[in-house]
Every structure is written in C-alpha cells, then in structure tokens.
Design a protein around this motif. Structure first.
Motif, PDB file in Angstrom:
ATOM      1  N   LEU A  86       3.655  -8.936  14.592  1.00  0.00           N
ATOM      2  CA  LEU A  86       3.100  -7.586  14.446  1.00  0.00           C
ATOM      3  C   LEU A  86       2.958  -7.212  12.974  1.00  0.00           C
ATOM      4  N   VAL A  87       3.990  -7.460  12.214  1.00  0.00           N
ATOM      5  CA  VAL A  87       3.967  -7.111  10.789  1.00  0.00           C
ATOM      6  C   VAL A  87       2.919  -7.941  10.052  1.00  0.00           C
ATOM      7  N   ASP A  88       2.763  -9.207  10.427  1.00  0.00           N
ATOM      8  CA  ASP A  88       1.729 -10.032   9.806  1.00  0.00           C
ATOM      9  C   ASP A  88       0.336  -9.455  10.059  1.00  0.00           C
ATOM     10  N   LYS A  89       0.083  -9.037  11.304  1.00  0.00           N
ATOM     11  CA  LYS A  89      -1.218  -8.448  11.627  1.00  0.00           C
ATOM     12  C   LYS A  89      -1.446  -7.148  10.862  1.00  0.00           C
ATOM     13  N   LEU A  90      -0.443  -6.302  10.835  1.00  0.00           N
ATOM     14  CA  LEU A  90      -0.573  -5.029  10.115  1.00  0.00           C
ATOM     15  C   LEU A  90      -0.759  -5.251   8.620  1.00  0.00           C
ATOM     16  N   ASP A  91      -0.070  -6.244   8.085  1.00  0.00           N
ATOM     17  CA  ASP A  91      -0.180  -6.535   6.660  1.00  0.00           C
ATOM     18  C   ASP A  91      -1.615  -6.937   6.303  1.00  0.00           C
ATOM     19  N   ARG A  92      -2.221  -7.767   7.138  1.00  0.00           N
ATOM     20  CA  ARG A  92      -3.614  -8.152   6.890  1.00  0.00           C
ATOM     21  C   ARG A  92      -4.531  -6.938   6.942  1.00  0.00           C
ATOM     22  N   GLN A  93      -4.304  -6.056   7.910  1.00  0.00           N
ATOM     23  CA  GLN A  93      -5.146  -4.866   8.034  1.00  0.00           C
ATOM     24  C   GLN A  93      -4.971  -3.932   6.837  1.00  0.00           C
ATOM     25  N   VAL A  94      -3.735  -3.767   6.384  1.00  0.00           N
ATOM     26  CA  VAL A  94      -3.469  -2.890   5.235  1.00  0.00           C
ATOM     27  C   VAL A  94      -4.133  -3.446   3.983  1.00  0.00           C
ATOM     28  N   TYR A 139       0.849  -1.194   0.000  1.00  0.00           N
ATOM     29  CA  TYR A 139       0.000   0.000   0.000  1.00  0.00           C
ATOM     30  C   TYR A 139       0.882   1.240   0.000  1.00  0.00           C
ATOM     31  N   ASP A 140       0.713   2.088  -0.996  1.00  0.00           N
ATOM     32  CA  ASP A 140       1.575   3.261  -1.160  1.00  0.00           C
ATOM     33  C   ASP A 140       1.183   4.446  -0.287  1.00  0.00           C
ATOM     34  N   HIS A 141      -0.047   4.486   0.193  1.00  0.00           N
ATOM     35  CA  HIS A 141      -0.555   5.666   0.880  1.00  0.00           C
ATOM     36  C   HIS A 141      -0.383   5.592   2.395  1.00  0.00           C
ATOM     37  N   ILE A 142       0.764   5.142   2.857  1.00  0.00           N
ATOM     38  CA  ILE A 142       1.071   5.127   4.283  1.00  0.00           C
ATOM     39  C   ILE A 142       1.785   6.431   4.600  1.00  0.00           C
ATOM     40  N   ASN A 143       1.192   7.214   5.507  1.00  0.00           N
ATOM     41  CA  ASN A 143       1.747   8.523   5.843  1.00  0.00           C
ATOM     42  C   ASN A 143       2.849   8.434   6.887  1.00  0.00           C
ATOM     43  N   GLY A 144       2.754   7.505   7.795  1.00  0.00           N
ATOM     44  CA  GLY A 144       3.750   7.373   8.848  1.00  0.00           C
ATOM     45  C   GLY A 144       3.367   6.275   9.807  1.00  0.00           C
ATOM     46  N   MET A 145       4.306   5.930  10.668  1.00  0.00           N
ATOM     47  CA  MET A 145       4.018   4.899  11.658  1.00  0.00           C
ATOM     48  C   MET A 145       4.849   5.125  12.906  1.00  0.00           C
ATOM     49  N   HIS A 146       4.322   4.635  14.014  1.00  0.00           N
ATOM     50  CA  HIS A 146       5.015   4.713  15.289  1.00  0.00           C
ATOM     51  C   HIS A 146       5.053   3.302  15.862  1.00  0.00           C
ATOM     52  N   VAL A 147       6.262   2.783  16.082  1.00  0.00           N
ATOM     53  CA  VAL A 147       6.455   1.430  16.591  1.00  0.00           C
ATOM     54  C   VAL A 147       7.036   1.528  17.995  1.00  0.00           C
ATOM     55  N   ILE A 148       6.442   0.780  18.931  1.00  0.00           N
ATOM     56  CA  ILE A 148       6.911   0.744  20.310  1.00  0.00           C
ATOM     57  C   ILE A 148       7.279  -0.687  20.659  1.00  0.00           C
ATOM     58  N   ALA A 174       2.271  -1.121  17.108  1.00  0.00           N
ATOM     59  CA  ALA A 174       2.485  -0.095  16.093  1.00  0.00           C
ATOM     60  C   ALA A 174       1.168   0.557  15.723  1.00  0.00           C
ATOM     61  N   LYS A 175       1.260   1.832  15.415  1.00  0.00           N
ATOM     62  CA  LYS A 175       0.138   2.597  14.871  1.00  0.00           C
ATOM     63  C   LYS A 175       0.587   3.090  13.502  1.00  0.00           C
ATOM     64  N   VAL A 176      -0.163   2.726  12.488  1.00  0.00           N
ATOM     65  CA  VAL A 176       0.161   3.083  11.106  1.00  0.00           C
ATOM     66  C   VAL A 176      -0.887   4.064  10.609  1.00  0.00           C
ATOM     67  N   ASN A 177      -0.450   5.220  10.161  1.00  0.00           N
ATOM     68  CA  ASN A 177      -1.359   6.234   9.633  1.00  0.00           C
ATOM     69  C   ASN A 177      -1.497   6.046   8.125  1.00  0.00           C
ATOM     70  N   VAL A 178      -2.687   5.647   7.709  1.00  0.00           N
ATOM     71  CA  VAL A 178      -2.984   5.501   6.290  1.00  0.00           C
ATOM     72  C   VAL A 178      -4.090   6.483   5.942  1.00  0.00           C
ATOM     73  N   VAL A 179      -4.311   6.672   4.657  1.00  0.00           N
ATOM     74  CA  VAL A 179      -5.360   7.567   4.208  1.00  0.00           C
ATOM     75  C   VAL A 179      -6.693   6.957   4.635  1.00  0.00           C
ATOM     76  N   GLY A 180      -7.460   7.704   5.377  1.00  0.00           N
ATOM     77  CA  GLY A 180      -8.764   7.219   5.816  1.00  0.00           C
ATOM     78  C   GLY A 180      -8.845   7.030   7.310  1.00  0.00           C
ATOM     79  N   LYS A 181      -7.985   6.177   7.870  1.00  0.00           N
ATOM     80  CA  LYS A 181      -8.019   5.942   9.307  1.00  0.00           C
ATOM     81  C   LYS A 181      -6.704   5.309   9.751  1.00  0.00           C
ATOM     82  N   PRO A 182      -6.352   5.469  11.022  1.00  0.00           N
ATOM     83  CA  PRO A 182      -5.128   4.824  11.517  1.00  0.00           C
ATOM     84  C   PRO A 182      -5.388   3.345  11.813  1.00  0.00           C
TER      85      PRO A 182
END
Length: 116
Positions: free
Chosen positions: A77-85, A31-40, A52-60
């Motif tokens: 974590l990356v697997d979960k985020l990938d499914r959500q993206v 997904y190209d429209h990722i504005n930023g992310m914060h990983v803890i 992690a919180k990933v800011n994409v167009v539409g909703k975080p």
C-alpha cells in the motif's frame, strides 16, 4: 499530519499502529503538503487488505493492496501511495515551471525596450 487508522474484523494493536505510522512517514518525506489520511485495515477470510485515502493539495489519492499477511499489505500500500505522491508532486512542479517558461518567452513590453 492527521492520520485515522480503522480496523474491520481486526484489532489495531500498538505494534500495528506503530508500523503504519513509520511507513506513512515515508510519504511525508517526499511531499510536505499532505493534509491528512485515512487508513483502513481489513481481514476477509485469508486475505489481508489495506486501503488508504490521502488528502493532498489538489486532489485526494487512493490506493489499496491485498496480501496474505497484513504487514506485506501495508508495505505494498505504501509503495503504491508513494508512487502516486511522487507523480502528483512532479505534475505540480511541471505546471509551475511551464508557467515560468511561458512568461520568459513573451515579447518584451514597450517599457522593457526603453526609449525609441
């Protein structure tokens, strides 16, 4: 893409930072429209937690994972985020496609019909 990496009770080593960077590149490929992310990254007793919180167009998007090993927590974590993206991308595409289909099904205007 702007990425902030924070560690709670854990030192962020260059190898750990590099590992997170390479894993998060997978999200950018999907997904190209990722504005930023914060990983803890957090260590609590024997649990290693990555969130992690990933800011994409539409909703975080938000995800977290707990494992016995920090690298395994990051992978999960990356697997979960990938499914959500992917799901977010499909929803955005479906809504646009539905709008185009709806426009195709509208009755023709008098201008399109021609002279009567």
């Amino acid at each position: 893409m702007q990425m902030n990496l924070t560690g709670h009770h854990v030192d962020i080593t260059p190898s750990l930072r590099e590992y997170v960077d390479t894993k998060m590149e997978r999200l950018e490929r999907h997904y190209d429209h990722i504005n930023g992310m914060h990983v803890i990254l957090t260590v609590e007793k024997l649990d290693h937690k990555a969130e992690a919180k990933v800011n994409v167009v539409g909703k975080p998007l938000f995800a977290d994972a707990k494992e016995g090993d920090m690298y395994a927590a990051i992978d999960r974590l990356v697997d979960k985020l990938d499914r959500q993206v992917k799901k977010h991308k499909e929803k955005a595409r479906d809504h646009r496609a539905a709008a185009v289909d709806k426009a195709d099904r509208l009755p023709p205007t008098p201008d399109e019909l021609g002279p009567s």
